[in-house]
Design a protein around this motif. Sequence first.
Motif, mmCIF file in Angstrom:
data_model
loop_
_atom_site.group_PDB
_atom_site.id
_atom_site.type_symbol
_atom_site.label_atom_id
_atom_site.label_comp_id
_atom_site.label_asym_id
_atom_site.label_seq_id
_atom_site.Cartn_x
_atom_site.Cartn_y
_atom_site.Cartn_z
ATOM 1 N N MET A 30 41.170 11.065 92.918
ATOM 2 C CA MET A 30 42.545 10.741 93.272
ATOM 3 C C MET A 30 43.484 11.857 92.810
ATOM 4 S SD MET A 30 42.605 7.780 94.819
ATOM 5 C CE MET A 30 44.395 7.706 94.795
ATOM 6 N N HIS A 31 44.555 12.067 93.569
ATOM 7 C CA HIS A 31 45.620 12.961 93.114
ATOM 8 C C HIS A 31 46.928 12.493 93.752
ATOM 9 C CE1 HIS A 31 46.050 15.431 96.895
ATOM 10 N NE2 HIS A 31 44.833 14.952 97.089
ATOM 11 N N THR A 32 48.029 12.844 93.091
ATOM 12 C CA THR A 32 49.347 12.462 93.576
ATOM 13 C C THR A 32 50.305 13.634 93.397
ATOM 14 O OG1 THR A 32 51.056 10.736 93.478
ATOM 15 C CG2 THR A 32 50.058 11.387 91.383
ATOM 16 N N ASN A 33 51.599 13.414 93.601
ATOM 17 C CA ASN A 33 52.539 14.530 93.697
ATOM 18 C C ASN A 33 53.186 14.956 92.385
ATOM 19 O OD1 ASN A 33 51.954 13.817 96.312
ATOM 20 N ND2 ASN A 33 54.047 13.993 97.071
ATOM 21 N N THR A 261 43.993 0.585 89.676
ATOM 22 C CA THR A 261 44.396 1.977 89.458
ATOM 23 C C THR A 261 45.681 2.043 88.644
ATOM 24 O OG1 THR A 261 44.847 4.082 90.573
ATOM 25 C CG2 THR A 261 45.756 2.105 91.592
ATOM 26 N N GLY A 262 46.013 3.246 88.218
ATOM 27 C CA GLY A 262 47.327 3.542 87.656
ATOM 28 C C GLY A 262 48.041 4.472 88.608
ATOM 29 N N GLU A 263 49.206 4.963 88.204
ATOM 30 C CA GLU A 263 49.958 5.843 89.104
ATOM 31 C C GLU A 263 49.529 7.300 88.984
ATOM 32 O OE1 GLU A 263 52.672 5.573 85.445
ATOM 33 O OE2 GLU A 263 50.919 4.614 86.317
ATOM 34 N N PHE A 264 48.859 7.666 87.892
ATOM 35 C CA PHE A 264 48.250 8.991 87.712
ATOM 36 C C PHE A 264 47.274 8.877 86.560
ATOM 37 C CE2 PHE A 264 52.699 9.586 85.875
ATOM 38 C CZ PHE A 264 52.360 9.281 84.571
ATOM 39 N N GLY A 265 46.680 10.004 86.162
ATOM 40 C CA GLY A 265 45.689 9.972 85.092
ATOM 41 C C GLY A 265 46.185 10.614 83.814
ATOM 42 N N PHE A 292 42.545 11.839 88.964
ATOM 43 C CA PHE A 292 42.373 10.587 88.228
ATOM 44 C C PHE A 292 41.473 9.656 89.029
ATOM 45 C CE2 PHE A 292 46.148 10.011 90.827
ATOM 46 C CZ PHE A 292 46.191 8.673 91.177
ATOM 47 N N THR A 293 41.196 8.502 88.460
ATOM 48 C CA THR A 293 40.215 7.580 89.023
ATOM 49 C C THR A 293 40.855 6.269 89.444
ATOM 50 O OG1 THR A 293 38.424 8.500 87.687
ATOM 51 C CG2 THR A 293 38.098 6.271 88.505
ATOM 52 N N ALA A 294 40.369 5.729 90.541
ATOM 53 C CA ALA A 294 40.698 4.372 90.984
ATOM 54 C C ALA A 294 39.389 3.714 91.395
ATOM 55 C CB ALA A 294 41.667 4.406 92.165
ATOM 56 N N TRP A 295 39.343 2.399 91.434
ATOM 57 C CA TRP A 295 38.160 1.757 91.998
ATOM 58 C C TRP A 295 38.578 0.608 92.910
ATOM 59 C CZ3 TRP A 295 37.535 -3.388 91.009
ATOM 60 C CH2 TRP A 295 37.978 -3.914 89.786
ATOM 61 N N MET A 296 37.715 0.331 93.877
ATOM 62 C CA MET A 296 37.942 -0.741 94.837
ATOM 63 C C MET A 296 36.684 -1.590 94.917
ATOM 64 S SD MET A 296 39.742 1.587 97.808
ATOM 65 C CE MET A 296 40.537 0.271 98.734
ATOM 66 N N ALA A 297 36.852 -2.828 95.341
ATOM 67 C CA ALA A 297 35.715 -3.729 95.516
ATOM 68 C C ALA A 297 36.046 -4.733 96.605
ATOM 69 C CB ALA A 297 35.394 -4.457 94.206
ATOM 70 N N GLY A 298 34.993 -5.209 97.276
ATOM 71 C CA GLY A 298 35.176 -6.235 98.301
ATOM 72 C C GLY A 298 35.820 -5.683 99.555
ATOM 73 N N GLY A 299 36.200 -6.584 100.454
ATOM 74 C CA GLY A 299 36.946 -6.193 101.645
ATOM 75 C C GLY A 299 36.273 -5.165 102.515
ATOM 76 N N GLY A 300 34.935 -5.139 102.547
ATOM 77 C CA GLY A 300 34.233 -4.181 103.384
ATOM 78 C C GLY A 300 34.064 -2.808 102.766
ATOM 79 N N ILE A 301 34.369 -2.676 101.465
ATOM 80 C CA ILE A 301 34.204 -1.401 100.770
ATOM 81 C C ILE A 301 32.762 -1.274 100.267
ATOM 82 C CG2 ILE A 301 34.892 -0.107 98.698
ATOM 83 C CD1 ILE A 301 36.949 0.023 100.923
ATOM 84 N N LYS A 302 32.226 -0.076 100.290
ATOM 85 C CA LYS A 302 30.844 0.182 99.896
ATOM 86 C C LYS A 302 30.672 0.003 98.384
ATOM 87 C CE LYS A 302 29.154 3.679 102.055
ATOM 88 N NZ LYS A 302 28.870 5.090 102.432
ATOM 89 N N GLY A 303 29.857 -0.965 97.986
ATOM 90 C CA GLY A 303 29.613 -1.214 96.569
ATOM 91 C C GLY A 303 28.599 -0.256 95.982
ATOM 92 N N GLY A 304 28.658 -0.036 94.662
ATOM 93 C CA GLY A 304 27.729 0.847 93.986
ATOM 94 C C GLY A 304 27.852 2.290 94.416
#
Length: 366
Positions: A30-33, A261-265, A292-304
């Motif tokens: 992840m990256h932001t401005n 997630t957070g807004e940055f790392g 930085f890092t974010a994670w997602m789960a469910g909703g058709g997202i690839k697990g593992g």
Amino acid sequence: NKHGESGIEVSELFPKLAECVDDMCIIRSMHTNIPAHGPSMLMMNCGDNQLSRPSVGSWVTYGLGTENQNLPGFVTMCPGGFPTGESQNWQAGFLPSPYQGSYVDSQYQDVEKLVNNIKSYYSSKEGQRKQLDLLSELNYMHQAKRQEDAALEARIQSFELAYRMQFEATDAFDITREPEYIRTMYGNSVQSRQMLIARRLLERGVRFIQLWHGPGQPWDSHDDVEEQHKRLSGQCDQGIAALLKDLKQRGMLDDTLVLCTGEFGRTPTVEIAEPGISVAKGNGRDHNHHGFTAWMAGGGIKGGHVHGATDEFGFKAVENRVHIHDLHATILNQLGFDHEALTYRHAGRDFRLTDVSGNVIRDIIA
């Protein structure tokens, strides 16, 4: 970090959440401005780091509508007060005002404190209905001369929603109605309790739920990073893991998208104290918007699955980089939208959450 780093391991901070890794997609690139809380919070929550734009939750409820007319379509919970940026994080912006988030101070356990003024002790429901009918008539007379004021319609609708919530909110927010084994699974921290409330709201058709750890920036570890992160992770590890497990065992994870997630790392280097400038002890980490890092789960997202990587120092995203606009595009895609087509006409142009950029992260979709 692509190569790992010395110090405490993530699995030590989140032992229960580590058990759910097969259901999670971890985005390490992840990256932001901007590395400042205010603008970065706006970017993460509204897709723009300067202007007052609608929040993600507002766009989602605008697009999907709501399944329950007796509860808000968009609920945001933060125990003890507001996060940095306050209500800007769940604003409707130029979208119609009813799409803004409804704030709940989740530090309380008493339902009547969680949802203020949920009951009237001075009037029956029939009496309230008559009062609201009169008030609505007066409000619409007032509004007829002020057609451009969207806040008036929002106020009228908020009264009606508050009336309807008396019948359902008491049940939705009352976790004592859950079996004891479920409450034990979630734990009894404030963060755990709001996780359980979130699941109950999801079951009742609330479209978008935003959970904050606490007021301000509790994870802003400019000092004592290891001590702070152990304490904070201990408050939410059990609850987050329980939410994922609970959604999965109820068959809800397939069509519920979870994002953390957070807004940055934070920088991979120590933030050194400077006399007269910093009060830090020299063992914290500074802001880092480059990786930085974010994670997602469910909703058709690839697990593992792990997507992307930073450089060898854990400072900058270098592999399969993901900007906030890409994350937003992917969220909308998984909820059934083309992020370029979900627009709203305002000030002479069609606006969208992802502005003029953003790409769906195809590699993380199951």
